[in-house]
Design a protein around this motif. Structure first.
Motif, PDB file in Angstrom:
ATOM      1  N   TRP A  46       0.873  -1.252   0.087  1.00  0.00           N
ATOM      2  CA  TRP A  46      -0.083   0.039   0.085  1.00  0.00           C
ATOM      3  C   TRP A  46       0.849   1.166  -0.228  1.00  0.00           C
ATOM      4  O   TRP A  46       0.671   2.119  -0.578  1.00  0.00           O
ATOM      5  CB  TRP A  46      -0.872   0.038   1.193  1.00  0.00           C
ATOM      6  CG  TRP A  46      -1.522   1.488   1.583  1.00  0.00           C
ATOM      7  CD1 TRP A  46      -2.522   1.979   0.699  1.00  0.00           C
ATOM      8  CD2 TRP A  46      -1.325   2.401   2.163  1.00  0.00           C
ATOM      9  NE1 TRP A  46      -2.920   3.309   1.184  1.00  0.00           N
ATOM     10  CE2 TRP A  46      -1.927   3.468   2.086  1.00  0.00           C
ATOM     11  CE3 TRP A  46      -0.095   2.155   3.325  1.00  0.00           C
ATOM     12  CZ2 TRP A  46      -1.927   4.563   3.068  1.00  0.00           C
ATOM     13  CZ3 TRP A  46       0.064   3.539   4.052  1.00  0.00           C
ATOM     14  CH2 TRP A  46      -0.907   4.629   3.712  1.00  0.00           C
ATOM     15  N   MET A  50       1.029   4.366  -2.882  1.00  0.00           N
ATOM     16  CA  MET A  50       0.849   5.702  -2.303  1.00  0.00           C
ATOM     17  C   MET A  50       2.021   6.734  -2.856  1.00  0.00           C
ATOM     18  O   MET A  50       1.613   7.590  -3.484  1.00  0.00           O
ATOM     19  CB  MET A  50       0.730   5.862  -0.952  1.00  0.00           C
ATOM     20  CG  MET A  50      -0.957   5.580  -0.453  1.00  0.00           C
ATOM     21  SD  MET A  50      -2.130   6.509  -1.076  1.00  0.00           S
ATOM     22  CE  MET A  50      -1.530   8.194  -0.747  1.00  0.00           C
ATOM     23  N   MET A  53       1.812   7.683  -6.221  1.00  0.00           N
ATOM     24  CA  MET A  53       0.670   8.619  -6.645  1.00  0.00           C
ATOM     25  C   MET A  53       1.496  10.026  -6.305  1.00  0.00           C
ATOM     26  O   MET A  53       1.472  11.020  -6.885  1.00  0.00           O
ATOM     27  CB  MET A  53      -0.473   8.541  -5.980  1.00  0.00           C
ATOM     28  CG  MET A  53      -1.285   7.295  -6.402  1.00  0.00           C
ATOM     29  SD  MET A  53      -2.670   6.642  -5.390  1.00  0.00           S
ATOM     30  CE  MET A  53      -3.586   8.426  -5.539  1.00  0.00           C
ATOM     31  N   VAL A  69       1.373   1.729 -10.219  1.00  0.00           N
ATOM     32  CA  VAL A  69       0.555   1.509  -8.779  1.00  0.00           C
ATOM     33  C   VAL A  69       0.198  -0.016  -9.294  1.00  0.00           C
ATOM     34  O   VAL A  69       0.024  -0.735  -8.014  1.00  0.00           O
ATOM     35  CB  VAL A  69      -0.678   2.434  -9.031  1.00  0.00           C
ATOM     36  CG1 VAL A  69      -1.776   1.838  -7.809  1.00  0.00           C
ATOM     37  CG2 VAL A  69      -0.325   3.794  -8.575  1.00  0.00           C
TER      38      VAL A  69
ATOM     39  N   ALA B  70      -7.332   4.128  -6.897  1.00  0.00           N
ATOM     40  CA  ALA B  70      -6.742   5.406  -6.367  1.00  0.00           C
ATOM     41  C   ALA B  70      -7.795   5.804  -5.074  1.00  0.00           C
ATOM     42  O   ALA B  70      -7.137   6.191  -4.068  1.00  0.00           O
ATOM     43  CB  ALA B  70      -6.643   6.528  -7.345  1.00  0.00           C
ATOM     44  N   VAL B  74      -6.705   5.977  -0.690  1.00  0.00           N
ATOM     45  CA  VAL B  74      -6.766   7.281  -0.003  1.00  0.00           C
ATOM     46  C   VAL B  74      -7.720   7.218   0.960  1.00  0.00           C
ATOM     47  O   VAL B  74      -7.900   7.973   1.890  1.00  0.00           O
ATOM     48  CB  VAL B  74      -6.626   8.592  -0.543  1.00  0.00           C
ATOM     49  CG1 VAL B  74      -5.577   8.409  -1.582  1.00  0.00           C
ATOM     50  CG2 VAL B  74      -7.902   8.700  -1.498  1.00  0.00           C
ATOM     51  N   LEU B 119      -6.217  14.555  -4.262  1.00  0.00           N
ATOM     52  CA  LEU B 119      -6.554  13.353  -3.157  1.00  0.00           C
ATOM     53  C   LEU B 119      -7.555  13.722  -2.446  1.00  0.00           C
ATOM     54  O   LEU B 119      -8.379  12.861  -2.058  1.00  0.00           O
ATOM     55  CB  LEU B 119      -5.161  13.253  -2.310  1.00  0.00           C
ATOM     56  CG  LEU B 119      -3.989  12.505  -3.003  1.00  0.00           C
ATOM     57  CD1 LEU B 119      -2.898  12.222  -1.926  1.00  0.00           C
ATOM     58  CD2 LEU B 119      -4.175  11.745  -4.106  1.00  0.00           C
ATOM     59  N   LEU B 122     -10.631  12.733  -4.454  1.00  0.00           N
ATOM     60  CA  LEU B 122     -10.957  11.288  -4.327  1.00  0.00           C
ATOM     61  C   LEU B 122     -11.663  10.835  -3.044  1.00  0.00           C
ATOM     62  O   LEU B 122     -12.496  10.190  -2.991  1.00  0.00           O
ATOM     63  CB  LEU B 122      -9.624  10.696  -4.292  1.00  0.00           C
ATOM     64  CG  LEU B 122      -8.830  10.356  -5.748  1.00  0.00           C
ATOM     65  CD1 LEU B 122      -7.589   9.763  -5.492  1.00  0.00           C
ATOM     66  CD2 LEU B 122      -9.783   9.610  -6.743  1.00  0.00           C
TER      67      LEU B 122
END
Ligand code: CA
Lengths: 200, 200
Positions: A46, A50, A53, A69, B70, B74, B119, B122
């Motif tokens: 994970w 992250m 991104m 990713v 994505a 998050v 982010l 999202l």
């Protein structure tokens, strides 16, 4: 050509989903950033996804970040069977390749064939390190434990008797995937040496 | 308009990267599939992102799976400040909304403004549950602990006195995002009841 009935596809996907839960129990060498315990492969996967991104702009122009990713999400699945290999142990790294291939044969094959082929290809691409996506993914995979060790007064470097020279060889892999993260990594290693976290 | 120098951007990204490591220490209610310990938010985030890839064909046609991935990466970051909320505790769920908004304000703002906005959007999309991507992401977020509880003889359901009715309300959220996963989830709940894992 026969078509797999939809119910069988779902059953295969569920079997795979239950299997990959095991990645949460594969323990890595580095600590969490608060030094409280060692990291496992699932949370590492994970974390580096992250980072893909967050540090996207440090990849070469045109790099497909969504592919990076996806690659990072699956890159350690083979360790469910093969276990984690310490990057500074050259003998273990060589013996590991065969074990990881056997693991890939078993684990990805739990999925319907079309999906198995897709995920396996992501893993093979990551291992081959030939595309910008794979090189950037590998850079992040090496950058994360460096950041963790630096932020935990050297973390597990002393325990495993790691030297600055060894870490610098790893930094080359970061540079290959991202010149700007590579430059920052060199700076981190220098600071780690000057702070006494890492013997020269 | 002033431009943030590149070095400041990298510094902000590193600060965010160090901060989000804390997600590995936020403990959830459900167990791993082997029942050995409770799951943390970071490995959960990896797991549900993997499920998005594995179960992609169970999303409505046209769903952007990479956006789902994505979003799931998050979706729990706000829990670094706000903690995990038990889905079956209605009072806690209501009080949580404000705490999560404050957490979003603090955590995403560690990044350069353009990235923070991306982010945050999202996360807002996930919370609003209006797009097919958000509904499918939410379905997977609910499907994963159901699968874990079913595979661990009820897992933490008895500990938290969860009933089949409560779990069935959650299954509605799975159905909303994916009819076929919803149907499978109903079957899982029925099997859990008949096996005595879950009181009716
Ligand atoms: Ca949550």
């Amino acid at each position: 050509m026969t078509t797999v009935p939809e119910k069988d596809r779902l059953h295969a996907q569920i079997t795979f989903a239950v299997e990959i839960d095991k990645l949460k129990r594969i323990i890595r060498r580095n600590l969490l950033m608060d030094g409280s315990r060692r990291e496992n492969d699932a949370e590492h996967s994970w974390y580096v996804s992250m980072l893909a991104m967050v540090f996207a702009e440090h990849a070469p122009p045109g790099t497909d970040i969504q592919r990076v990713v996806a690659m990072l999400m699956v890159h350690d699945l083979v360790e469910i069977d093969a276990g984690d290999t310490f990057v500074h142990d050259a003998v273990a790294v060589a013996a590991q390749a065969e074990a990881e291939r056997a693991a890939a044969d078993r684990i990805f094959a739990l999925l319907p064939a079309d999906q198995a082929a897709g995920l396996r290809q992501l893993w093979e691409e990551f291992e081959a390190r030939e595309t910008p996506e794979a090189r950037f993914a590998r850079a992040l995979d090496r950058f994360a434990p460096l950041l963790a060790n630096h932020n935990t007064q050297g973390g597990t470097w002393p325990l495993f008797k790691v030297t600055a020279d060894q870490v610098m060889r790893n930094v080359r892999l970061i540079e290959e995937g991202s010149p700007s993260l590579g430059a920052y990594a060199i700076d981190l290693v220098r600071r780690s040496v000057s702070m006494g976290y890492l013997p020269e």
